[in-house]
Motif scaffolding. Sequence first.
Motif, short mmCIF file in Angstrom:
data_model
loop_
_atom_site.label_atom_id
_atom_site.label_comp_id
_atom_site.label_asym_id
_atom_site.label_seq_id
_atom_site.Cartn_x
_atom_site.Cartn_y
_atom_site.Cartn_z
N GLY A 183 5.75 -13.24 -6.11
CA GLY A 183 4.64 -13.41 -5.18
C GLY A 183 5.05 -14.31 -4.02
N THR A 184 4.13 -14.51 -3.09
CA THR A 184 4.37 -15.36 -1.94
C THR A 184 3.26 -16.41 -1.86
OG1 THR A 184 3.14 -13.85 -0.51
CG2 THR A 184 5.51 -13.51 -0.65
N ASP B 149 0.82 -16.67 0.45
CA ASP B 149 -0.49 -16.09 0.74
C ASP B 149 -0.91 -15.04 -0.29
OD1 ASP B 149 1.64 -14.64 1.78
OD2 ASP B 149 0.38 -13.58 3.22
N ARG B 150 0.05 -14.47 -1.04
CA ARG B 150 -0.26 -13.52 -2.12
C ARG B 150 0.43 -14.01 -3.39
NH1 ARG B 150 -2.01 -8.44 0.28
NH2 ARG B 150 -1.50 -8.43 2.48
N TYR C 131 0.67 -13.39 -6.41
CA TYR C 131 0.75 -12.47 -7.54
C TYR C 131 1.88 -11.49 -7.27
CZ TYR C 131 -2.09 -9.97 -4.12
OH TYR C 131 -2.57 -9.42 -2.96
N HIS D 192 3.68 -8.31 -6.28
CA HIS D 192 3.21 -7.19 -5.49
C HIS D 192 4.38 -6.46 -4.84
CE1 HIS D 192 3.39 -10.64 -2.74
NE2 HIS D 192 3.72 -9.76 -1.81
N VAL E 219 0.25 -3.14 0.85
CA VAL E 219 0.75 -4.11 -0.11
C VAL E 219 -0.11 -3.98 -1.35
CG1 VAL E 219 1.14 -6.55 -0.59
CG2 VAL E 219 1.49 -5.68 1.71
N ASN F 250 -0.76 -4.80 -5.57
CA ASN F 250 -0.51 -5.61 -6.76
C ASN F 250 0.15 -4.73 -7.83
OD1 ASN F 250 -0.75 -7.18 -9.11
ND2 ASN F 250 -2.70 -8.05 -8.45
N THR G 182 7.43 -7.05 5.80
CA THR G 182 6.23 -7.86 5.56
C THR G 182 5.56 -8.28 6.87
OG1 THR G 182 7.71 -9.76 5.34
CG2 THR G 182 6.92 -8.76 3.31
#
Length: 136
Positions: A32-33, A35-36, A38, A40, A74, A76, A98
């Motif tokens: 994950g990153t 801002d995200r 989880y 993905h 993008v 999950n 991205t």
Amino acid sequence: MVKVYKPGKVAIVLQGRQAGKKVVVIKQQDEGTKDRPYPHAVVAGIERYPRKVTKRMGQKKVQRRSKIKPFIKVVNYSHLFPTRYALELESLKGTVSTETFKEPSQREDAKKNLKKLLEERYTTGKNKWFFQPLRF
């Protein structure tokens, strides 16, 4: 944990607007990153599949029926279902990144490039299974 979603892997979207559509993983983020937070993947798929073509149809009609509407998204990992298939799209990796999702104009340009690549692949007759909608 085993890495299932490698670039080029074909998966099926399970949730959301594109549920039931085939996609190709372009880039994966297992941790994950910021801002995200989880796991993905950046995926590209076909929103509207090409229609059936027969020998009797003229060239213009075949051209019209061979159009593809792509999407980039993008997704999950929990909303993806991996398949055993893979698609070798080296040219795809350069078109979508991205940063593409930050600006709508960049996203549109990426979709246009993706459309061109997928239609070219469809007309050459490679990976026919990818360009047919799932029947269920």
